[in-house]
Design a protein around this motif. Sequence first.
Motif, PDB file in Angstrom:
ATOM      1  N   SER A 123      36.057  34.875  43.629  1.00  0.00           N
ATOM      2  CA  SER A 123      35.542  34.876  45.001  1.00  0.00           C
ATOM      3  C   SER A 123      36.512  34.309  46.029  1.00  0.00           C
ATOM      4  CB  SER A 123      34.220  34.105  45.064  1.00  0.00           C
ATOM      5  OG  SER A 123      34.400  32.769  44.623  1.00  0.00           O
ATOM      6  N   PHE A 124      37.389  33.393  45.627  1.00  0.00           N
ATOM      7  CA  PHE A 124      38.286  32.784  46.604  1.00  0.00           C
ATOM      8  C   PHE A 124      39.516  33.639  46.896  1.00  0.00           C
ATOM      9  CE2 PHE A 124      39.429  30.937  42.466  1.00  0.00           C
ATOM     10  CZ  PHE A 124      40.769  31.227  42.391  1.00  0.00           C
ATOM     11  N   SER A 125      39.722  34.732  46.139  1.00  0.00           N
ATOM     12  CA  SER A 125      40.892  35.572  46.387  1.00  0.00           C
ATOM     13  C   SER A 125      40.577  37.065  46.492  1.00  0.00           C
ATOM     14  CB  SER A 125      41.936  35.370  45.287  1.00  0.00           C
ATOM     15  OG  SER A 125      41.411  35.753  44.021  1.00  0.00           O
ATOM     16  N   ALA A 126      39.430  37.505  45.978  1.00  0.00           N
ATOM     17  CA  ALA A 126      39.087  38.929  46.023  1.00  0.00           C
ATOM     18  C   ALA A 126      38.828  39.364  47.463  1.00  0.00           C
ATOM     19  CB  ALA A 126      37.869  39.200  45.158  1.00  0.00           C
ATOM     20  N   VAL A 127      39.252  40.573  47.802  1.00  0.00           N
ATOM     21  CA  VAL A 127      39.093  41.103  49.160  1.00  0.00           C
ATOM     22  C   VAL A 127      38.260  42.378  49.118  1.00  0.00           C
ATOM     23  CG1 VAL A 127      40.264  42.035  51.186  1.00  0.00           C
ATOM     24  CG2 VAL A 127      41.286  40.126  49.926  1.00  0.00           C
ATOM     25  N   ALA A 128      37.120  42.358  49.793  1.00  0.00           N
ATOM     26  CA  ALA A 128      36.287  43.552  49.943  1.00  0.00           C
ATOM     27  C   ALA A 128      36.893  44.414  51.049  1.00  0.00           C
ATOM     28  CB  ALA A 128      34.859  43.163  50.292  1.00  0.00           C
ATOM     29  N   ASN A 129      37.063  45.718  50.811  1.00  0.00           N
ATOM     30  CA  ASN A 129      37.862  46.513  51.759  1.00  0.00           C
ATOM     31  C   ASN A 129      37.200  47.780  52.301  1.00  0.00           C
ATOM     32  OD1 ASN A 129      37.979  48.253  49.602  1.00  0.00           O
ATOM     33  ND2 ASN A 129      40.204  48.400  49.543  1.00  0.00           N
TER      34      ASN A 129
END
Length: 237
Positions: A123-129
């Motif tokens: 959660s601290f690095s994943a990016v929803a795009n």
Amino acid sequence: MRRQRQRGAALLLLVAVLGLGAATLLINAFSRNTAEAERQQRTLATLAQAREALLGFAATNGRLPRPAASAVDGRERPADCADDAECSGFLPWVALGVDGIDAWGKLLRYSVTPEMARAPIVSFSAVANRVVLRRDGRGEFAFVAGQDQCDVSAQCLPVVLFSQGKDHYGTAASGVAQINTARGNIDEAANDSASRRFIHRPATELATLPGGAFDDMLTWITLPTLYQRMRAARNLP
């Protein structure tokens, strides 16, 4: 006098026939409009059910599902998505245990951020795009959800799903793609081939409006909603 009475009776009969014809046309038009409205409501309910099933899947599995294996196989694609295009396709209805078609018999479309379809989601690095756009009063695009650049500090959407509506584009449950018979419906064409940027507009049959005729029905899940459900299930690192 008798001829006048006969002409009057004939005129009354003609008026009655015309009135009956007009009433029949109105009833048929009302019935068609009512049936279409019911299909739209059923499709919205199907989309809502699919959205809830996606959240349940993520809470259980620590990730969102990959798209369906094919138009006739509602299980997940077996391998991780290599890119955004591979993570865009049809809703995996078998994996979710839901009805994967809308009220017009078309398969629901589904697009998920590749990082959100792999466990564990960090959660601290994943990016929803994924992003959703609309057209403003001048016909220019504006963001409904997301923005030009998606990153950790400015997240976009993890997932978008939609029905392609009654007309034009779409794929039947049999796997047969529907031919687009309209002209100028560029926004529907964009959604049909999109992998990241999707368009959400009010339905219209007017081809003269910016983007052309449009009847796609979209919904999506925000990242806070996804993470809240996963954290409640203790399935988010």
